[in-house]
Design an enzyme around this catalytic site. Structure first.
Site, PDB file in Angstrom:
ATOM      1  N   ASP A  11       0.832  -1.212   0.000  1.00  0.00           N
ATOM      2  CA  ASP A  11       0.000   0.000   0.000  1.00  0.00           C
ATOM      3  C   ASP A  11       0.867   1.263   0.000  1.00  0.00           C
ATOM      4  O   ASP A  11       1.974   1.269   0.540  1.00  0.00           O
ATOM      5  CB  ASP A  11      -0.909  -0.020   1.246  1.00  0.00           C
ATOM      6  CG  ASP A  11      -2.038   0.989   1.119  1.00  0.00           C
ATOM      7  OD1 ASP A  11      -2.359   1.420  -0.005  1.00  0.00           O
ATOM      8  OD2 ASP A  11      -2.611   1.363   2.171  1.00  0.00           O
ATOM      9  N   ASN A  13       1.245   3.429  -2.963  1.00  0.00           N
ATOM     10  CA  ASN A  13       1.765   3.867  -4.267  1.00  0.00           C
ATOM     11  C   ASN A  13       1.278   5.270  -4.629  1.00  0.00           C
ATOM     12  O   ASN A  13       2.052   6.101  -5.114  1.00  0.00           O
ATOM     13  CB  ASN A  13       1.295   2.929  -5.389  1.00  0.00           C
ATOM     14  CG  ASN A  13       1.890   1.545  -5.270  1.00  0.00           C
ATOM     15  OD1 ASN A  13       2.811   1.324  -4.504  1.00  0.00           O
ATOM     16  ND2 ASN A  13       1.345   0.604  -6.015  1.00  0.00           N
ATOM     17  N   TRP A  16       2.883   7.958  -2.527  1.00  0.00           N
ATOM     18  CA  TRP A  16       4.303   8.104  -2.923  1.00  0.00           C
ATOM     19  C   TRP A  16       4.399   9.053  -4.111  1.00  0.00           C
ATOM     20  O   TRP A  16       5.241   9.956  -4.139  1.00  0.00           O
ATOM     21  CB  TRP A  16       4.867   6.722  -3.282  1.00  0.00           C
ATOM     22  CG  TRP A  16       6.324   6.741  -3.670  1.00  0.00           C
ATOM     23  CD1 TRP A  16       7.393   6.561  -2.828  1.00  0.00           C
ATOM     24  CD2 TRP A  16       6.863   6.973  -4.977  1.00  0.00           C
ATOM     25  NE1 TRP A  16       8.564   6.655  -3.541  1.00  0.00           N
ATOM     26  CE2 TRP A  16       8.271   6.908  -4.860  1.00  0.00           C
ATOM     27  CE3 TRP A  16       6.306   7.216  -6.221  1.00  0.00           C
ATOM     28  CZ2 TRP A  16       9.132   7.086  -5.941  1.00  0.00           C
ATOM     29  CZ3 TRP A  16       7.153   7.397  -7.316  1.00  0.00           C
ATOM     30  CH2 TRP A  16       8.560   7.325  -7.166  1.00  0.00           C
ATOM     31  N   ARG A  24      -0.673   9.411  -9.930  1.00  0.00           N
ATOM     32  CA  ARG A  24      -0.744   8.189  -9.119  1.00  0.00           C
ATOM     33  C   ARG A  24      -0.188   6.978  -9.865  1.00  0.00           C
ATOM     34  O   ARG A  24       0.442   6.099  -9.259  1.00  0.00           O
ATOM     35  CB  ARG A  24      -2.196   7.901  -8.711  1.00  0.00           C
ATOM     36  CG  ARG A  24      -2.778   8.859  -7.688  1.00  0.00           C
ATOM     37  CD  ARG A  24      -4.228   8.482  -7.387  1.00  0.00           C
ATOM     38  NE  ARG A  24      -4.323   7.093  -6.968  1.00  0.00           N
ATOM     39  CZ  ARG A  24      -4.168   6.664  -5.707  1.00  0.00           C
ATOM     40  NH1 ARG A  24      -3.942   7.528  -4.736  1.00  0.00           N
ATOM     41  NH2 ARG A  24      -4.270   5.385  -5.419  1.00  0.00           N
ATOM     42  N   HIS A  28       2.236   3.495  -9.096  1.00  0.00           N
ATOM     43  CA  HIS A  28       1.955   2.084  -9.371  1.00  0.00           C
ATOM     44  C   HIS A  28       3.087   1.448 -10.173  1.00  0.00           C
ATOM     45  O   HIS A  28       3.449   0.295  -9.952  1.00  0.00           O
ATOM     46  CB  HIS A  28       0.636   1.944 -10.135  1.00  0.00           C
ATOM     47  CG  HIS A  28      -0.567   2.300  -9.303  1.00  0.00           C
ATOM     48  ND1 HIS A  28      -0.730   1.860  -8.013  1.00  0.00           N
ATOM     49  CD2 HIS A  28      -1.657   3.068  -9.572  1.00  0.00           C
ATOM     50  CE1 HIS A  28      -1.873   2.332  -7.533  1.00  0.00           C
ATOM     51  NE2 HIS A  28      -2.445   3.078  -8.451  1.00  0.00           N
ATOM     52  N   THR A  57     -11.154  -6.532  -4.426  1.00  0.00           N
ATOM     53  CA  THR A  57     -12.508  -6.451  -5.002  1.00  0.00           C
ATOM     54  C   THR A  57     -13.088  -5.050  -4.819  1.00  0.00           C
ATOM     55  O   THR A  57     -14.044  -4.690  -5.488  1.00  0.00           O
ATOM     56  CB  THR A  57     -13.454  -7.487  -4.351  1.00  0.00           C
ATOM     57  OG1 THR A  57     -13.287  -7.427  -2.931  1.00  0.00           O
ATOM     58  CG2 THR A  57     -13.165  -8.899  -4.829  1.00  0.00           C
ATOM     59  N   ASN A  59     -11.137  -2.294  -5.147  1.00  0.00           N
ATOM     60  CA  ASN A  59     -10.359  -1.332  -5.945  1.00  0.00           C
ATOM     61  C   ASN A  59     -11.049  -0.923  -7.261  1.00  0.00           C
ATOM     62  O   ASN A  59     -10.615   0.031  -7.919  1.00  0.00           O
ATOM     63  CB  ASN A  59      -8.943  -1.865  -6.225  1.00  0.00           C
ATOM     64  CG  ASN A  59      -8.033  -1.826  -5.004  1.00  0.00           C
ATOM     65  OD1 ASN A  59      -7.172  -2.684  -4.829  1.00  0.00           O
ATOM     66  ND2 ASN A  59      -8.200  -0.833  -4.135  1.00  0.00           N
ATOM     67  N   LEU A 180      -6.638  -4.439   7.525  1.00  0.00           N
ATOM     68  CA  LEU A 180      -6.393  -5.575   6.629  1.00  0.00           C
ATOM     69  C   LEU A 180      -7.045  -5.424   5.268  1.00  0.00           C
ATOM     70  O   LEU A 180      -6.697  -6.138   4.313  1.00  0.00           O
ATOM     71  CB  LEU A 180      -6.861  -6.875   7.303  1.00  0.00           C
ATOM     72  CG  LEU A 180      -6.111  -7.170   8.610  1.00  0.00           C
ATOM     73  CD1 LEU A 180      -6.756  -8.311   9.372  1.00  0.00           C
ATOM     74  CD2 LEU A 180      -4.648  -7.479   8.331  1.00  0.00           C
ATOM     75  N   GLU A 192       1.011 -13.344  12.256  1.00  0.00           N
ATOM     76  CA  GLU A 192       1.633 -12.197  12.926  1.00  0.00           C
ATOM     77  C   GLU A 192       1.534 -11.001  11.974  1.00  0.00           C
ATOM     78  O   GLU A 192       1.784 -11.134  10.776  1.00  0.00           O
ATOM     79  CB  GLU A 192       3.098 -12.492  13.230  1.00  0.00           C
ATOM     80  CG  GLU A 192       3.315 -13.654  14.179  1.00  0.00           C
ATOM     81  CD  GLU A 192       2.729 -13.402  15.564  1.00  0.00           C
ATOM     82  OE1 GLU A 192       2.799 -12.246  16.033  1.00  0.00           O
ATOM     83  OE2 GLU A 192       2.182 -14.357  16.158  1.00  0.00           O
TER      84      GLU A 192
HETATM   85  C1  IPE Z   1      -5.381  -2.588  -0.094  1.00  0.00           C
HETATM   86  O1  IPE Z   1      -5.061  -1.265  -0.276  1.00  0.00           O
HETATM   87  C2  IPE Z   1      -5.431  -3.303  -1.411  1.00  0.00           C
HETATM   88  C3  IPE Z   1      -4.156  -3.496  -2.057  1.00  0.00           C
HETATM   89  C4  IPE Z   1      -2.994  -3.193  -1.579  1.00  0.00           C
HETATM   90  C5  IPE Z   1      -4.222  -4.112  -3.356  1.00  0.00           C
HETATM   91  P1  IPE Z   1      -6.172  -0.124  -0.411  1.00  0.00           P
HETATM   92  O2  IPE Z   1      -5.461   1.135  -0.615  1.00  0.00           O
HETATM   93  O3  IPE Z   1      -7.178  -0.525  -1.437  1.00  0.00           O
HETATM   94  O4  IPE Z   1      -6.882  -0.186   1.018  1.00  0.00           O
HETATM   95  P2  IPE Z   1      -7.719   0.917   1.792  1.00  0.00           P
HETATM   96  O5  IPE Z   1      -8.735   1.462   0.825  1.00  0.00           O
HETATM   97  O6  IPE Z   1      -6.765   1.953   2.242  1.00  0.00           O
HETATM   98  O7  IPE Z   1      -8.318   0.189   2.934  1.00  0.00           O
HETATM   99  C1  IPE Z   2      -1.588   0.290  -3.336  1.00  0.00           C
HETATM  100  O1  IPE Z   2      -1.352   1.653  -3.406  1.00  0.00           O
HETATM  101  C2  IPE Z   2      -1.819  -0.325  -4.678  1.00  0.00           C
HETATM  102  C3  IPE Z   2      -3.213  -0.720  -4.945  1.00  0.00           C
HETATM  103  C4  IPE Z   2      -4.193  -0.683  -4.111  1.00  0.00           C
HETATM  104  C5  IPE Z   2      -3.492  -1.202  -6.293  1.00  0.00           C
HETATM  105  P1  IPE Z   2      -2.517   2.702  -3.374  1.00  0.00           P
HETATM  106  O2  IPE Z   2      -2.922   3.017  -4.763  1.00  0.00           O
HETATM  107  O3  IPE Z   2      -3.628   2.232  -2.514  1.00  0.00           O
HETATM  108  O4  IPE Z   2      -1.805   3.936  -2.729  1.00  0.00           O
HETATM  109  P2  IPE Z   2      -2.412   4.960  -1.684  1.00  0.00           P
HETATM  110  O5  IPE Z   2      -2.919   4.173  -0.533  1.00  0.00           O
HETATM  111  O6  IPE Z   2      -3.512   5.678  -2.395  1.00  0.00           O
HETATM  112  O7  IPE Z   2      -1.279   5.839  -1.311  1.00  0.00           O
HETATM  113 MG    MG Z   3      -4.035   2.477  -0.550  1.00  0.00          MG
END
Ligand code: IPE
Ligand code: IPE
Ligand code: MG
Length: 233
Positions: A11, A13, A16, A24, A28, A57, A59, A180, A192
Site C-alpha cells: 500500500d 503507491n 508516494w 498516481r 503504481h 474487489t 479497488n 487488513l 503475525e
Molecule cells: C489494499 O489497499 C489493497 C491493495 C494493496 C491491493 P487499499 O489502498 O485498497 O486499502 P484501503 O482502501 O486503504 O483500505
Molecule cells: C496500493 O497503493 C496499490 C493498490 C491498491 C493497487 P494505493 O494506490 O492504494 O496507494 P495509496 O494508498 O492511495 O497511497
Molecule cells: Mg491504498
C-alpha cells in the site's frame, strides 16, 4: 524461525507519487518494480510462499483509467519477466475472481499458472480481484453446489481458492494504515501482523529484513501456552 509464508499488503503507491507531484500511476509503476524485487528478496530468504495483494474487489471503485493502467502494467510486467520467473524457479498463482478481469488478463493469468506450475523455488501468489469476504462467499457457494451437507474448518478450507497453500505466518502492510482491507480474512486468523510507515515504492531490503527479524522474536501461541516450536525443542 523463518516464516514459510509471507503476505504483503503493498500500500501507498498513490501517496508516494502525490508527494512528488507525480500522477498516481507513476506510483503504481514504481510499486510494480518493487514487487518484482521483493520476489527476489523472499526467494533469497528461503521463503516458500509469498502472497502479494495486487488488486482488491474494492479497488474497482477507483477511476477507470487507474484500474486500466493497473491491469496493463500487470500484463506488461508478466510478459517481460517470463524468462526470469522460469530461471528463478518461481511458480506463479492467482487468488481472486480472476475470471471477472478483462479477458486478455484472465487468459494471461491462466497461461502463467500453467507454464510455471512445475517451478518449485518459491510460490508467488498474486491476490488479484481478491477479497477475503468474496473468497468465503465463493467457498460457501462451491460447498453448496458440491452437495456437502455439513462443513467443518478443514472441509471449508478445501473450497478456498488455494487450499494447498499454508496460512501466512507473517503479514506485512506498508503505508502506515493499520487495517487488513479484506486481505485473506480466513487464512490470517493467527498470522503475525507487521505494519510499517514506509510507502510501498520506498520499501527496502532493509525494511523487509526488519520485518522478518521482528517476526522471529514473536511468540506464537495459537491459543495455547507455549509456542509449538519451543514445545518441540
Ligand atoms: C489494499 O489497499 C489493497 C491493495 C494493496 C491491493 P487499499 O489502498 O485498497 O486499502 P484501503 O482502501 O486503504 O483500505
Ligand atoms: C496500493 O497503493 C496499490 C493498490 C491498491 C493497487 P494505493 O494506490 O492504494 O496507494 P495509496 O494508498 O492511495 O497511497
Ligand atoms: Mg491504498
Amino acid at each position: 524461525m523463518k516464516p514459510l509464508h509471507v503476505g504483503i499488503i503493498m500500500d501507498g503507491n498513490g501517496r508516494w507519487a502525490q508527494k512528488r507531484g507525480l500522477p498516481r500511476i507513476e506510483g503504481h509503476r514504481r510499486g510494480a518494480l518493487k514487487a518484482e524485487r521483493v520476489v527476489e528478496w523472499a526467494a533469497q530468504e528461503g521463503i516458500k510462499y509469498l502472497t502479494l495483494y495486487a488488486f482488491s474487489t474494492e479497488n474497482w471503485k477507483r477511476p477507470k483509467e487507474e484500474v486500466e493502467y493497473l491491469f496493463s502494467l500487470l500484463a506488461k510486467l508478466l510478459r517481460k519477466k517470463f524468462n526470469k520467473l522460469m530461471k528463478n524457479g518461481v511458480r506463479l498463482r492467482f487468488a481472486g475472481r480472476i475470471h471477472q478481469l478483462p479477458k486478455e488478463i484472465y487468459e494471461l493469468c491462466l497461461e502463467f499458472e500453467e507454464k510455471t506450475k512445475n517451478n518449485s523455488m518459491i510460490q508467488v501468489i498474486l491476490a488479484l480481484n481478491y477479497g477475503g469476504r468474496a473468497e468465503l462467499v465463493d467457498a460457501f457457494n462451491k460447498a453448496i453446489e458440491s452437495g456437502v451437507q455439513k462443513l467443518d474448518e478443514s472441509t471449508l478450507r478445501n473450497f478456498l481458492y488455494l487450499p494447498d497453500v499454508p496460512d501466512p505466518d507473517l503479514v506485512i502492510r506498508t503505508s502506515g494504515e493499520k487495517r487488513l482491507s479484506n486481505f485473506l480474512i480466513w487464512q490470517i486468523a493467527y498470522s503475525e501482523l507487521y505494519f510499517t510507515k514506509k510507502l510501498w515504492p520506498d520499501f527496502s531490503r532493509e525494511d523487509f529484513k526488519k520485518a522478518l527479524e521482528d517476526f522471529e522474536k514473536r511468540q506464537r501461541r495459537f491459543g495455547g501456552l507455549v509456542c509449538p516450536k519451543q514445545e518441540q525443542g
